[in-house]
Design a protein around this motif. Structure first.
Motif, PDB file in Angstrom:
ATOM      1  N   ASP A   1       0.845  -1.186   0.000  1.00  0.00           N
ATOM      2  CA  ASP A   1       0.000   0.000   0.000  1.00  0.00           C
ATOM      3  C   ASP A   1       0.886   1.243   0.000  1.00  0.00           C
ATOM      4  OD1 ASP A   1      -2.218   1.613   0.085  1.00  0.00           O
ATOM      5  OD2 ASP A   1      -2.450   1.501   2.263  1.00  0.00           O
ATOM      6  N   GLY A   2       1.775   1.320  -0.994  1.00  0.00           N
ATOM      7  CA  GLY A   2       2.687   2.450  -1.010  1.00  0.00           C
ATOM      8  C   GLY A   2       3.478   2.502  -2.289  1.00  0.00           C
ATOM      9  N   GLN A   3       4.535   3.287  -2.253  1.00  0.00           N
ATOM     10  CA  GLN A   3       5.355   3.551  -3.427  1.00  0.00           C
ATOM     11  C   GLN A   3       6.252   2.361  -3.743  1.00  0.00           C
ATOM     12  OE1 GLN A   3       7.297   7.375  -3.373  1.00  0.00           O
ATOM     13  NE2 GLN A   3       9.052   6.622  -4.526  1.00  0.00           N
ATOM     14  N   ASP A   4       6.405   2.058  -5.031  1.00  0.00           N
ATOM     15  CA  ASP A   4       7.309   1.008  -5.503  1.00  0.00           C
ATOM     16  C   ASP A   4       8.491   1.661  -6.211  1.00  0.00           C
ATOM     17  OD1 ASP A   4       5.450  -0.804  -4.576  1.00  0.00           O
ATOM     18  OD2 ASP A   4       4.516  -1.082  -6.538  1.00  0.00           O
ATOM     19  N   THR A   5       9.703   1.122  -5.953  1.00  0.00           N
ATOM     20  CA  THR A   5      10.910   1.702  -6.526  1.00  0.00           C
ATOM     21  C   THR A   5      11.825   0.591  -7.015  1.00  0.00           C
ATOM     22  OG1 THR A   5      10.810   3.619  -5.051  1.00  0.00           O
ATOM     23  CG2 THR A   5      12.927   3.153  -6.091  1.00  0.00           C
ATOM     24  N   GLN A   6      12.403   0.784  -8.200  1.00  0.00           N
ATOM     25  CA  GLN A   6      13.447  -0.093  -8.715  1.00  0.00           C
ATOM     26  C   GLN A   6      14.681   0.758  -9.010  1.00  0.00           C
ATOM     27  OE1 GLN A   6      10.327  -0.196 -10.851  1.00  0.00           O
ATOM     28  NE2 GLN A   6       9.537  -1.324  -9.083  1.00  0.00           N
ATOM     29  N   ARG A   7      15.853   0.204  -8.647  1.00  0.00           N
ATOM     30  CA  ARG A   7      17.089   0.972  -8.783  1.00  0.00           C
ATOM     31  C   ARG A   7      18.192   0.067  -9.319  1.00  0.00           C
ATOM     32  NH1 ARG A   7      19.515   1.959  -3.246  1.00  0.00           N
ATOM     33  NH2 ARG A   7      20.390  -0.110  -3.637  1.00  0.00           N
TER      34      ARG A   7
ATOM     35  N   ASN B   1       6.892   4.160  -8.986  1.00  0.00           N
ATOM     36  CA  ASN B   1       5.456   4.217  -9.252  1.00  0.00           C
ATOM     37  C   ASN B   1       4.709   4.528  -7.966  1.00  0.00           C
ATOM     38  OD1 ASN B   1       5.519   3.139 -12.106  1.00  0.00           O
ATOM     39  ND2 ASN B   1       6.448   1.414 -11.025  1.00  0.00           N
ATOM     40  N   ASN B   2       3.526   5.127  -8.136  1.00  0.00           N
ATOM     41  CA  ASN B   2       2.635   5.421  -7.012  1.00  0.00           C
ATOM     42  C   ASN B   2       3.317   6.330  -5.987  1.00  0.00           C
ATOM     43  OD1 ASN B   2       0.212   5.281  -5.623  1.00  0.00           O
ATOM     44  ND2 ASN B   2       0.723   3.368  -4.557  1.00  0.00           N
ATOM     45  N   THR B   3       3.947   7.400  -6.451  1.00  0.00           N
ATOM     46  CA  THR B   3       4.664   8.307  -5.557  1.00  0.00           C
ATOM     47  C   THR B   3       3.727   9.065  -4.617  1.00  0.00           C
ATOM     48  OG1 THR B   3       4.601  10.011  -7.266  1.00  0.00           O
ATOM     49  CG2 THR B   3       6.567   8.611  -7.159  1.00  0.00           C
ATOM     50  N   ASP B   4       2.467   9.242  -4.995  1.00  0.00           N
ATOM     51  CA  ASP B   4       1.529   9.983  -4.144  1.00  0.00           C
ATOM     52  C   ASP B   4       1.265   9.267  -2.826  1.00  0.00           C
ATOM     53  OD1 ASP B   4       1.331  11.929  -6.047  1.00  0.00           O
ATOM     54  OD2 ASP B   4      -0.509  11.138  -6.953  1.00  0.00           O
ATOM     55  N   ALA B   5       1.577   7.960  -2.737  1.00  0.00           N
ATOM     56  CA  ALA B   5       1.345   7.215  -1.497  1.00  0.00           C
ATOM     57  C   ALA B   5       2.367   7.554  -0.424  1.00  0.00           C
ATOM     58  CB  ALA B   5       1.369   5.703  -1.773  1.00  0.00           C
ATOM     59  N   THR B   6       3.462   8.261  -0.799  1.00  0.00           N
ATOM     60  CA  THR B   6       4.468   8.682   0.176  1.00  0.00           C
ATOM     61  C   THR B   6       4.116  10.078   0.662  1.00  0.00           C
ATOM     62  OG1 THR B   6       6.174   7.333  -0.871  1.00  0.00           O
ATOM     63  CG2 THR B   6       6.918   9.119   0.551  1.00  0.00           C
ATOM     64  N   SER B   7       3.899  10.229   1.965  1.00  0.00           N
ATOM     65  CA  SER B   7       3.400  11.494   2.508  1.00  0.00           C
ATOM     66  C   SER B   7       4.460  12.582   2.500  1.00  0.00           C
ATOM     67  CB  SER B   7       2.874  11.279   3.930  1.00  0.00           C
ATOM     68  OG  SER B   7       3.895  10.753   4.768  1.00  0.00           O
ATOM     69  N   ILE B   8       5.736  12.251   2.706  1.00  0.00           N
ATOM     70  CA  ILE B   8       6.795  13.251   2.746  1.00  0.00           C
ATOM     71  C   ILE B   8       7.277  13.507   1.319  1.00  0.00           C
ATOM     72  CG2 ILE B   8       9.096  13.783   3.634  1.00  0.00           C
ATOM     73  CD1 ILE B   8       8.486  12.034   6.034  1.00  0.00           C
ATOM     74  N   VAL B   9       7.105  14.733   0.847  1.00  0.00           N
ATOM     75  CA  VAL B   9       7.364  15.067  -0.554  1.00  0.00           C
ATOM     76  C   VAL B   9       8.829  14.840  -0.918  1.00  0.00           C
ATOM     77  CG1 VAL B   9       7.289  16.920  -2.262  1.00  0.00           C
ATOM     78  CG2 VAL B   9       5.475  16.722  -0.540  1.00  0.00           C
ATOM     79  N   SER B  10       9.753  15.172  -0.017  1.00  0.00           N
ATOM     80  CA  SER B  10      11.177  15.064  -0.343  1.00  0.00           C
ATOM     81  C   SER B  10      11.631  13.623  -0.507  1.00  0.00           C
ATOM     82  CB  SER B  10      12.014  15.742   0.746  1.00  0.00           C
ATOM     83  OG  SER B  10      11.807  15.105   1.999  1.00  0.00           O
TER      84      SER B  10
ATOM     85  N   LEU C   1      10.422  11.752  -8.646  1.00  0.00           N
ATOM     86  CA  LEU C   1       9.490  11.938  -9.752  1.00  0.00           C
ATOM     87  C   LEU C   1       9.008  10.590 -10.259  1.00  0.00           C
ATOM     88  CD1 LEU C   1      11.271  14.797 -11.748  1.00  0.00           C
ATOM     89  CD2 LEU C   1       9.514  14.991  -9.960  1.00  0.00           C
ATOM     90  N   GLU C   2       7.748  10.568 -10.637  1.00  0.00           N
ATOM     91  CA  GLU C   2       7.146   9.336 -11.156  1.00  0.00           C
ATOM     92  C   GLU C   2       7.845   8.918 -12.451  1.00  0.00           C
ATOM     93  OE1 GLU C   2       3.772   6.528 -10.681  1.00  0.00           O
ATOM     94  OE2 GLU C   2       4.334   8.252  -9.449  1.00  0.00           O
ATOM     95  N   GLY C   3       8.017   7.589 -12.618  1.00  0.00           N
ATOM     96  CA  GLY C   3       8.542   7.070 -13.861  1.00  0.00           C
ATOM     97  C   GLY C   3      10.030   6.784 -13.819  1.00  0.00           C
ATOM     98  N   PHE C   4      10.625   6.726 -15.028  1.00  0.00           N
ATOM     99  CA  PHE C   4      12.022   6.331 -15.187  1.00  0.00           C
ATOM    100  C   PHE C   4      12.912   7.568 -15.229  1.00  0.00           C
ATOM    101  CE2 PHE C   4      15.740   5.463 -17.808  1.00  0.00           C
ATOM    102  CZ  PHE C   4      16.247   4.333 -17.190  1.00  0.00           C
ATOM    103  N   HIS C   5      14.025   7.528 -14.459  1.00  0.00           N
ATOM    104  CA  HIS C   5      14.970   8.644 -14.437  1.00  0.00           C
ATOM    105  C   HIS C   5      16.380   8.086 -14.271  1.00  0.00           C
ATOM    106  CE1 HIS C   5      11.847  11.755 -14.151  1.00  0.00           C
ATOM    107  NE2 HIS C   5      11.211  10.894 -13.359  1.00  0.00           N
TER     108      HIS C   5
ATOM    109  N   THR D   1      16.901  15.481  -6.221  1.00  0.00           N
ATOM    110  CA  THR D   1      15.479  15.539  -5.873  1.00  0.00           C
ATOM    111  C   THR D   1      14.594  14.792  -6.860  1.00  0.00           C
ATOM    112  OG1 THR D   1      15.307  17.673  -7.027  1.00  0.00           O
ATOM    113  CG2 THR D   1      15.751  17.712  -4.659  1.00  0.00           C
ATOM    114  N   ARG D   2      15.079  14.524  -8.078  1.00  0.00           N
ATOM    115  CA  ARG D   2      14.270  13.755  -9.023  1.00  0.00           C
ATOM    116  C   ARG D   2      14.229  12.270  -8.674  1.00  0.00           C
ATOM    117  NH1 ARG D   2      16.322  14.868 -14.922  1.00  0.00           N
ATOM    118  NH2 ARG D   2      18.284  14.287 -13.916  1.00  0.00           N
ATOM    119  N   ILE D   3      15.144  11.857  -7.813  1.00  0.00           N
ATOM    120  CA  ILE D   3      15.297  10.440  -7.474  1.00  0.00           C
ATOM    121  C   ILE D   3      14.594  10.174  -6.140  1.00  0.00           C
ATOM    122  CG2 ILE D   3      16.976   8.624  -6.994  1.00  0.00           C
ATOM    123  CD1 ILE D   3      16.941   9.688  -9.877  1.00  0.00           C
ATOM    124  N   PRO D   4      13.855   9.078  -5.992  1.00  0.00           N
ATOM    125  CA  PRO D   4      13.230   8.769  -4.697  1.00  0.00           C
ATOM    126  C   PRO D   4      14.287   8.487  -3.629  1.00  0.00           C
ATOM    127  CG  PRO D   4      13.024   6.913  -6.193  1.00  0.00           C
ATOM    128  CD  PRO D   4      13.538   8.059  -7.008  1.00  0.00           C
TER     129      PRO D   4
END
Length: 747
Positions: free
Chosen positions: A418-424, A457-466, A470-474, A515-518
């Motif tokens: 129930d939150g943000q997914d990240t691949q690195r 993906n699903n960055t809006d599920a993380t409450s702390i903006v910092s 950014l959503e997607g591939f970077h 800042t573009r990177i989670p």
């Protein structure tokens, strides 16, 4: 010496009770026979008895051989030593008298006033028998019978694994012993069997014991283990009775029912297995009791009966000299089960699995983990599941200028229910060159480069903006170069040696798209002495400090006979005016950083004091003050830990709030085998330090006080614990624990 003389006089004069003399566990003056046969020649007949003696008489008419003076007899691993041996060759009986000792092939030694054996030296009758077991412990009886297979039958006997002499070598009553109407010792099974037994603790008789047996030495067998008892406010009185089941020589299962007066019983099972390649263990708890899912209400009435339990396992196997596989499992049914039943106070449980390969120049790991949170306000859906993380590192020497290069490849996938997914994924290279100048300076050159690729993906599920990115591939590129110079000065001081080492480091790094990177693994940031000179003062990989800076400091060390003192201090200065991503409260948000340092004092093995601190660069206010001190010996000591955080860091950055606490623990040995111990944690935080704190400036969190007796064969203890916080059905209050463990009994 007077005490020894009195004890020996009582034993020799017969003033002690008859039962004590019949069960004399004290050592005998006779020396055990040597393991070698009395002659160096090898007998042609394996049944032949070899012997030696100072004198020998042979009665041809009666066919009786009498050997006197330091008699030694040897046959097929059985050995005898005596002052006199009469051997009737017609009947095959051997009667030995005077300072007798008989040793079997297993190494057990039997002493007696007189021994009547067969000419095989394997079986017979012993008067005033004492058996000293090779695996530890001793048996004594008025009379004993020794069978051909090594079995010893004793009547009116006693057994103890405890020492029977004190530190001065004087005879003493063992801490505990078992007396029994009959005792059977089976060396083939390494067990002792009792009938009509009583346990004597500190010389006092206890209630009769049932018919039972116990192992001797380091072996194991199925049977009851030492019980434990206790009391807690929530569960009432508790008795736990473990039972060990031997599944195989390398596998065992311990089943422990926990019986309570206020709640239903709980079952605990512990399985362990050991092989030539590794080990595996699993612990499980299961019960049913009332629980509340409302953890924020002090006295919640919303409870319901539910199944509750916990799994705790680990395994590690070395597949080859380079390859290994390991894992751990920690799962529970709810957030308060472990605290309620006093199993653990961890606030997070992590389960892991890993495959590793390690050699002298490379490292590879395939790892995954899952975290279960037990914190009151944490969302389980926000906890990351890492599957997989792949990490490969290769180190080799630079053939051009003599430096060392390390390459790293890393990829990680984080998934939340129930939150943000990240691949690195990233690839990095670091080059280090260390040189010593003619003047003694140590100069280290470093160059670092890294290329990153992120997808989220699903960055809006993380409450702390910092933390979102950014959503997607970077993608991102990182580079840094550094030079580090140390110049140690060494000389004599106060009869010892002192060393002063100033240090300067210059780091240059271009602007990085942070800042573009989670931000998944670089959220906790705090300047201290351990990361002051680090190339990147962020923890983890997701954030990299993109500033050009100068870091400076010094270390002073003093070594005197028995005393060692070390202190260091340092600060950094950002050379450019580029805004930093390091937030206020970390000590790194301004161009000048806060001042950090560490001091350590050691006096022999008696005193150890470590002090770490961070001072505000402008006001010199203490932002972090941490002291850990240990004073005393291994038997009597005190440990003190003090922490004060005054960082004023934004709650949106991290959840570790400003706080002040003290931790105290200690042990006092007030007699040779008796000690008292205690520990406690006190919250010293007040409203000015943390407006959300419920502490009044002195709020105990928990404490423990106890007393323990422990010698070579007994451990006896009582502990009082108290917790001061309620969380759901894990209520504050007192609990008491009693422990009793005997060597070779229930172990």
């Amino acid at each position: 010496m007077a005490g020894c003389a009195l004890s020996l006089a009582l034993l020799a004069s017969g003033l002690l009770p008859a039962s004590a003399r019949a069960q004399d566990l004290q050592a005998r003056p006779a020396a055990p026979p040597l393991p070698e046969p009395p002659t160096s020649s090898t007998p042609t007949d394996p049944d032949q008895v070899q012997f030696s003696a100072s004198g020998l008489e042979y009665d041809t008419n009666a066919d009786v051989v009498t050997a006197t003076g330091e008699v030694r007899m040897f046959r097929q691993g059985d050995r005898l030593r005596a002052d006199k041996v009469v051997w009737n060759r017609k009947t095959g009986k051997v009667l030995a008298t005077g300072n007798i000792a008989v040793t079997n092939p297993q190494g057990d030694i039997a002493y007696g006033d007189s021994i009547e054996l067969t000419d095989s030296l394997k079986d017979g009758v012993v008067d005033n028998m004492l058996v000293v077991l090779e695996q530890g412990g001793r048996l004594a009886a008025k009379q004993g019978t020794r069978a051909a297979d090594g079995t010893v039958e004793l009547r009116s006997a006693a057994y103890t694994p405890c020492a029977v002499v004190n530190s001065a070598g004087c005879p003493k009553e063992p801490t505990w012993k078992i007396t029994a109407v009959s005792v059977t010792y089976r060396p083939d099974r390494k067990r002792i069997y009792y009938a009509g037994a009583r346990l004597h603790l500190f010389g006092l008789p206890s209630l009769p014991l049932p018919k039972f047996s116990n192992p001797v030495g380091g072996g194991s067998d199925s049977g009851l283990l030492s019980p434990n008892g206790g009391y807690s406010r929530v569960n009432g009185f508790e008795v736990s009775i473990p039972y060990y089941v031997k599944l195989a020589p390398n596998q065992g299962l311990v089943v422990t029912p926990h019986l309570y007066t206020s709640v239903l019983p709980m079952l605990q099972a512990d399985y362990s297995a050991l092989s030539t390649r590794g080990a595996f263990s699993l612990r499980a708890y299961a019960t049913e009791s009332r629980r509340s899912d409302d953890l924020t209400t002090a006295n919640s009435a919303d409870t319901s009966m539910a199944f509750r339990g916990y799994l705790d396992g680990m395994a590690r196997y070395q597949l080859t000299p380079n390859w290994s596989v390991s894992g751990s499992l920690r799962l529970t049914t709810d957030r308060t089960f472990l605290r309620r039943y006093d199993i653990s106070r961890d606030d997070r449980l992590r389960s892991t699995a890993s495959l590793e390969r390690i050699d002298d120049s490379s490292y590879f790991a395939l790892t995954g983990w899952y975290v279960q949170t037990l914190r009151v306000n944490d969302s389980q859906g926000q906890q990351p599941i890492a599957l997989p993380e792949i990490d490969y590192r290769k180190r080799f020497d630079d053939g051009l200028v003599g430096g060392r290069v390390q390459l790293q490849l890393n990829t990680l996938a984080l998934t939340r229910t129930d939150g943000q997914d990240t691949q690195r994924a990233f690839a990095s290279a670091q080059w280090d060159l260390r040189r010593l100048t003619n003047w003694g300076q140590e100069v280290t050159f470093t160059a670092f480069a890294r290329a990153d690729a992120y997808n989220t993906n699903n960055t809006d599920a993380t409450s702390i903006v910092s933390y979102r990115g950014l959503e997607g591939f970077h993608k991102r590129a990182i580079g840094a170069a550094a030079v580090d110079v140390k110049w140690p000065f060494i000389g004599t001081f106060l009869g010892g040696t002192q060393r002063f080492t100033p240090r300067v480091q210059l780091v240059a790094a271009p602007s990085i798209a942070n800042t573009r990177i989670p931000n998944e693994d670089s959220r906790a940031v705090d300047l201290d002495d351990t990361n002051l000179f680090a190339l990147n003062r962020f923890a983890g990989y997701d954030r990299f400090e993109d500033s050009s800076r100068a870091t400076y400091g010094g270390e002073w060390a003093l070594d005197l006979p028995g005393i060692a003192f070390t202190t260091n201090i340092g600060q950094s200065y950002r050379l450019g005016t580029r805004p930093t991503i390091l937030p206020d409260g970390t000590g790194l948000s301004d161009r000048f950083s806060d001042i950090v340092g560490r001091s350590e004092l050691r006096f022999r093995d008696f005193v150890s004091v470590v002090h770490r601190y961070r001072l505000d660069k402008d006001s010199l206010a203490i932002r972090r003050n941490e002291i850990d001190a240990t004073i005393g010996s291994r038997a009597t000591y005190v440990l003190v830990g003090y922490l004060k955080l005054n960082r004023n860091i934004d709650a949106a950055i991290e959840d570790l709030r400003d706080r002040e606490e003290i931790r105290v623990a200690g042990r006092v040995q007030f007699a040779r085998f008796w000690s008292a111990f205690g520990s406690g944690v006190v919250d010293l935080t007040n409203k000015s330090e943390d407006p959300l704190s419920v502490s009044d400036g002195f709020s105990p969190i928990r404490h423990r006080v106890g007393v323990q007796y422990e010698d070579d064969c007994l451990r006896l203890g009582a502990t009082w614990r108290r917790t001061y916080n309620d969380t759901g059905d894990a209520r504050k209050g007192n609990s008491f624990l009693l422990t009793l463990a005997f060597t070779n009994l229930g172990r």
